[in-house]
Design a protein around this motif. Structure first.
Motif, PDB file in Angstrom:
ATOM      1  N   ALA A 126       0.861  -1.183   0.000  1.00 17.73           N
ATOM      2  CA  ALA A 126       0.000   0.000   0.000  1.00 17.73           C
ATOM      3  C   ALA A 126       0.898   1.235   0.000  1.00 17.73           C
ATOM      4  CB  ALA A 126      -0.890  -0.003   1.233  1.00 17.73           C
ATOM      5  N   TYR A 127       0.357   2.341  -0.421  1.00 17.22           N
ATOM      6  CA  TYR A 127       1.164   3.564  -0.429  1.00 17.22           C
ATOM      7  C   TYR A 127       0.245   4.776  -0.351  1.00 17.22           C
ATOM      8  CZ  TYR A 127      -0.314   4.152  -5.289  1.00 17.22           C
ATOM      9  OH  TYR A 127      -1.079   4.308  -6.423  1.00 17.22           O
ATOM     10  N   GLY A 128       0.872   5.927  -0.176  1.00 17.96           N
ATOM     11  CA  GLY A 128       0.151   7.195  -0.274  1.00 17.96           C
ATOM     12  C   GLY A 128       1.102   8.204  -0.872  1.00 17.96           C
ATOM     13  N   VAL A 129       0.576   9.242  -1.486  1.00 22.96           N
ATOM     14  CA  VAL A 129       1.465  10.220  -2.118  1.00 22.96           C
ATOM     15  C   VAL A 129       1.105  11.645  -1.716  1.00 22.96           C
ATOM     16  CG1 VAL A 129       2.151   8.881  -4.151  1.00 22.96           C
ATOM     17  CG2 VAL A 129       0.044  10.236  -4.228  1.00 22.96           C
ATOM     18  N   THR A 130       2.141  12.484  -1.672  1.00 21.82           N
ATOM     19  CA  THR A 130       1.972  13.938  -1.652  1.00 21.82           C
ATOM     20  C   THR A 130       2.428  14.410  -3.027  1.00 21.82           C
ATOM     21  OG1 THR A 130       4.227  14.440  -0.949  1.00 21.82           O
ATOM     22  CG2 THR A 130       2.630  13.946   0.797  1.00 21.82           C
ATOM     23  N   HIS A 163       4.971   1.983   4.070  1.00 22.42           N
ATOM     24  CA  HIS A 163       5.132   1.621   5.471  1.00 22.42           C
ATOM     25  C   HIS A 163       5.015   0.113   5.639  1.00 22.42           C
ATOM     26  CE1 HIS A 163       0.930   0.871   5.338  1.00 22.42           C
ATOM     27  NE2 HIS A 163       0.677   1.001   6.619  1.00 22.42           N
ATOM     28  N   GLY A 164       5.519  -0.349   6.780  1.00 22.29           N
ATOM     29  CA  GLY A 164       5.445  -1.780   7.056  1.00 22.29           C
ATOM     30  C   GLY A 164       6.051  -2.061   8.416  1.00 22.29           C
ATOM     31  N   SER A 224      11.950  -6.586   5.358  1.00 19.56           N
ATOM     32  CA  SER A 224      13.258  -6.647   4.706  1.00 19.56           C
ATOM     33  C   SER A 224      13.365  -5.645   3.570  1.00 19.56           C
ATOM     34  CB  SER A 224      13.505  -8.064   4.179  1.00 19.56           C
ATOM     35  OG  SER A 224      12.381  -8.520   3.473  1.00 19.56           O
ATOM     36  N   LEU A 225      12.267  -5.419   2.890  1.00 21.43           N
ATOM     37  CA  LEU A 225      12.307  -4.487   1.759  1.00 21.43           C
ATOM     38  C   LEU A 225      12.522  -3.056   2.242  1.00 21.43           C
ATOM     39  CD1 LEU A 225      10.049  -4.521  -1.323  1.00 21.43           C
ATOM     40  CD2 LEU A 225      10.274  -2.423  -0.043  1.00 21.43           C
ATOM     41  N   LEU A 226      11.775  -2.660   3.263  1.00 21.21           N
ATOM     42  CA  LEU A 226      11.897  -1.286   3.745  1.00 21.21           C
ATOM     43  C   LEU A 226      13.288  -1.038   4.331  1.00 21.21           C
ATOM     44  CD1 LEU A 226       8.380  -0.864   5.385  1.00 21.21           C
ATOM     45  CD2 LEU A 226       9.138   0.039   3.195  1.00 21.21           C
ATOM     46  N   LYS A 227      13.879  -2.101   4.944  1.00 25.08           N
ATOM     47  CA  LYS A 227      15.232  -1.953   5.507  1.00 25.08           C
ATOM     48  C   LYS A 227      16.268  -1.817   4.401  1.00 25.08           C
ATOM     49  CE  LYS A 227      15.481  -5.498   8.302  1.00 25.08           C
ATOM     50  NZ  LYS A 227      15.908  -6.460   9.320  1.00 25.08           N
ATOM     51  N   ALA A 228      16.044  -2.536   3.285  1.00 28.78           N
ATOM     52  CA  ALA A 228      17.033  -2.551   2.210  1.00 28.78           C
ATOM     53  C   ALA A 228      16.909  -1.337   1.302  1.00 28.78           C
ATOM     54  CB  ALA A 228      16.877  -3.829   1.385  1.00 28.78           C
ATOM     55  N   ARG A 279       5.839   2.477  17.173  1.00 27.13           N
ATOM     56  CA  ARG A 279       7.201   1.944  17.318  1.00 27.13           C
ATOM     57  C   ARG A 279       7.424   0.736  16.418  1.00 27.13           C
ATOM     58  NH1 ARG A 279       6.649   3.194  22.767  1.00 27.13           N
ATOM     59  NH2 ARG A 279       5.955   1.071  23.249  1.00 27.13           N
ATOM     60  N   ALA A 280       6.341  -0.005  16.132  1.00 30.35           N
ATOM     61  CA  ALA A 280       6.459  -1.234  15.337  1.00 30.35           C
ATOM     62  C   ALA A 280       6.418  -0.959  13.836  1.00 30.35           C
ATOM     63  CB  ALA A 280       5.332  -2.190  15.723  1.00 30.35           C
TER      64      ALA A 280
END
Ligand SMILES: Cc1cc2nc3c(=O)[nH]c(=O)nc-3n(C[C@H](O)[C@H](O)[C@H](O)COP(=O)(O)OP(=O)(O)OC[C@H]3O[C@@H](n4cnc5c(N)ncnc54)[C@H](O)[C@@H]3O)c2cc1C
Length: 216
Positions: free
Chosen positions: A52-56, A63-64, A69-73, A146-147
């Protein structure tokens, strides 16, 4: 085609007549879509996940889970693709079959969103993009925040491809007796189904969500 490519690597080469680089046109596709397929290089090889996503006007928020693993990489650069399928385009040969579509490719290096106010705003933007009910929800708790990992991908290196219209047949097939044309794809939300543990009757604001067009 309108506007100029934003970078050499987001210059459409194949099917360039379908290219669109205008920021407002690209934003319109991003606002109409619901899911981004986000690709990164990880230690274990390439990984593409639907998100999912959102845009400005300036960024795509993703987010996740903190451990995602994807967001960390993402620090090594990501590619996010949003695809809206508008119809099947049936030609006289399979070679000329195609689809009508709107798709956007965003490339760049995201930044981690750490500021508390921006994190809340990003979650509101993602929630309202997908569902549109942020103001009717319990605000996120500290432990939920936090999560959650949030990244912001800049919208300054992207391209769109947009195809509309009938098939293009080869001259050699001009008199061939095969049907050709388009089958538009029409999607719609169903009626809301209230959960057994719902704490409220269906509000008109949620009922109205089901009337929104899908991929407008
Ligand atoms: C629903 C759908 C189905 C498709 N199915 C096929 C298929 O089966 N086979 C196939 O070969 N192609 C398919 N395409 C087209 C495909 O997305 C590529 O545009 C095409 O394959 C050319 O790839 P390339 O690497 O040669 O592009 P290039 O033109 O070399 O790509 C250069 C740059 O152009 C931009 N770009 C390329 N494609 C897109 C795009 N679709 N949307 C936005 N920006 C883009 C990117 O910024 C990319 O970095 C499909 C597209 C859609 C939307």
């Amino acid at each position: 085609m309108t506007a100029q490519p934003m970078s050499p690597r987001t210059t459409v080469r194949r099917g360039a007549s379908h290219a669109e680089y205008g920021k407002s046109e690209i934003l319109a596709v991003l606002r109409a879509g619901q899911i981004a397929h986000v690709g990164v290089d990880t230690d274990e090889g390439p990984l593409v996940l639907p998100m999912a996503y959102g845009v400005t006007e300036d960024v795509m928020y993703l987010h996740g889970a903190l451990a995602n693993s994807l967001l960390k990489a993402g620090g090594n650069g990501v590619c996010a693709t949003v695809t809206l399928l508008d119809g099947l385009v049936i030609a006289k040969t399979s070679f000329n079959n195609t689809m009508n579509y709107r798709s956007v490719v965003v490339r760049g290096t995201p930044r981690m969103v750490t500021d508390g106010a921006e994190r809340l705003e990003a979650l509101r933007i993602i929630t309202d993009h997908i569902v549109g009910n942020w103001e009717h929800l319990r605000p996120p708790s500290d432990s939920e925040l936090r999560a959650t990992r949030i990244i912001a991908l800049p919208l300054d290196e992207m391209s769109a491809k947009i195809r509309t219209g009938p098939p293009v047949n080869d001259d050699v097939d001009a008199d061939a007796a095969h049907w050709c044309g388009e089958i538009p794809l029409v999607s719609a939300w169903g009626s809301p189904v209230t959960a057994p543990d719902s704490g409220a009757t269906l509000p008109s604001s949620i009922a109205a969500l089901a009337d929104r067009p899908v991929n407008p």
